[in-house]
Motif scaffolding. Structure first.
Motif, PDB file in Angstrom:
ATOM      1  N   HIS A   7       0.845  -1.186   0.000  1.00 43.92           N
ATOM      2  CA  HIS A   7       0.000   0.000   0.000  1.00 43.92           C
ATOM      3  C   HIS A   7       0.884   1.240   0.000  1.00 43.92           C
ATOM      4  O   HIS A   7       2.073   1.191   0.338  1.00 43.92           O
ATOM      5  N   ALA A  15      -5.176   0.452   5.249  1.00 44.41           N
ATOM      6  CA  ALA A  15      -4.502  -0.853   5.211  1.00 44.41           C
ATOM      7  C   ALA A  15      -4.647  -1.561   6.554  1.00 44.41           C
ATOM      8  O   ALA A  15      -4.934  -2.760   6.612  1.00 44.41           O
ATOM      9  N   LEU A  57      -3.258  -2.694  -2.266  1.00 44.32           N
ATOM     10  CA  LEU A  57      -4.334  -1.716  -2.172  1.00 44.32           C
ATOM     11  C   LEU A  57      -4.124  -0.677  -3.265  1.00 44.32           C
ATOM     12  O   LEU A  57      -3.117   0.050  -3.256  1.00 44.32           O
TER      13      LEU A  57
END
Length: 305
Positions: A7, A15, A57
């Protein structure tokens, strides 16, 4: 199941929120901020390598981060090596068209991804549930492929031990057969026995050696990186010191058996020299086999404990 979450630093709170997954999932989230030009450090590489799943992500911020792209590149290469799904994209921002993204993110346009763009609490619950279901289904598929009969780690170790002992037993038989002098080895009964044990050894190793080379990933999956490294050391010893080393050297004695009738039986000096080489080859194998037996027993014991 071990899961790595890649992320952008700015997406850290999300996250950590999405990392609250079911108990069967052990999540690794890096708490450090990496610099844009930094290469993947060994800690990150080990964490990805030791994970069963890599989650990335995807946000507009993450798409602009060089280190996130590097992690994704590394994870996709790892996925190709594993020959199974490994990377799970999770979209955490609405309106992102993966097809228009630059590599490596464009690769996600044609694969399963999870939409986690609703960051309200109810949306987060829904996203965590979707991730958990996906991971559970993946784990079930892998178990069905790896262990279609529900085999336990105990049976896995027993099968590995059976193979390792089978290799030793067949090589011991060849060693014992070649312990006789050449003049005895060429007699019908002794020669027939030598051919039988040699053929059994060759048939076994044709399957065993390639299988041994593919065992590291299942070992890592079941028993962790230290066990995988232990198998790598044992495999290297088997391949280099035994199979391609002392065992392969026995071929010289077998060639002497084949040369007995046309050459050696007519040349006492050459026969004595060939017999001395045979004895030396057989003698050289003994300490190697002793070490193999010890190494195998020690390694199998570590898997059983």
């Amino acid at each position: 199941m071990r899961v790595f979450i890649s992320h952008a630093w700015e997406d850290k709170p999300l996250a950590l929120a999405l990392a609250q997954l079911p108990d069967f999932v052990d999540v690794w989230v890096d708490v450090r901020e990496l610099l844009g030009g930094q290469t993947l450090d060994p800690t990150i590489v080990r964490a990805i390598e030791d994970s069963h799943v890599f989650i990335v992500l995807v946000s507009r911020t993450a798409l602009a981060k060089a280190w996130v792209a590097k992690e994704v590149d590394w994870a996709l290469a790892r996925e190709a090596q594993k020959d199974r799904v490994f990377v799970l994209p999770v979209l955490i921002e609405p309106g992102i068209d993966l097809r228009s993204c630059a590599p490596p993110f464009a690769a996600f346009a044609e694969r399963l991804f999870i939409d986690a763009s609703d960051t309200r609490e109810a949306g987060l619950d829904k996203s965590r549930a979707a991730i958990g279901r996906t991971l559970f289904h993946w784990a079930s598929d892998w178990l069905d492929q790896m262990e279609p009969r529900g085999d336990s780690d105990r049976r896995f170790v027993e099968a590995l031990e059976h193979d390792l002992i089978g290799f030793q037993t067949r090589l011991f038989a060849v060693q014992a057969a070649l312990a006789w002098p050449l003049a005895t080895l060429v007699q019908d009964e002794a020669l027939a026995h030598l051919v039988t044990v040699k053929d059994e050894y060759n048939r076994f190793t044709e399957a065993f050696i390639p299988r041994l080379k593919t065992m590291e990933d299942p070992i890592r999956w079941r028993f962790g990186p230290p066990a995988q490294k232990g198998l790598a050391r044992l495999s290297t010893f088997i391949l280099n010191e035994v199979y391609h080393g002392a065992a392969f050297a026995l071929n010289d004695a077998i060639e002497s058996v084949n040369a007995y009738e046309p050459v050696l039986s007519r040349d006492p000096a050459a026969l004595a020299e060939a017999d001395a080489r045979r004895a030396a080859r057989v003698g050289a194998l003994k300490p190697v086999m002793d070490e193999l037996v010890e190494r195998t027993a020690d390694y199998v014991d570590t898997l059983k404990t």
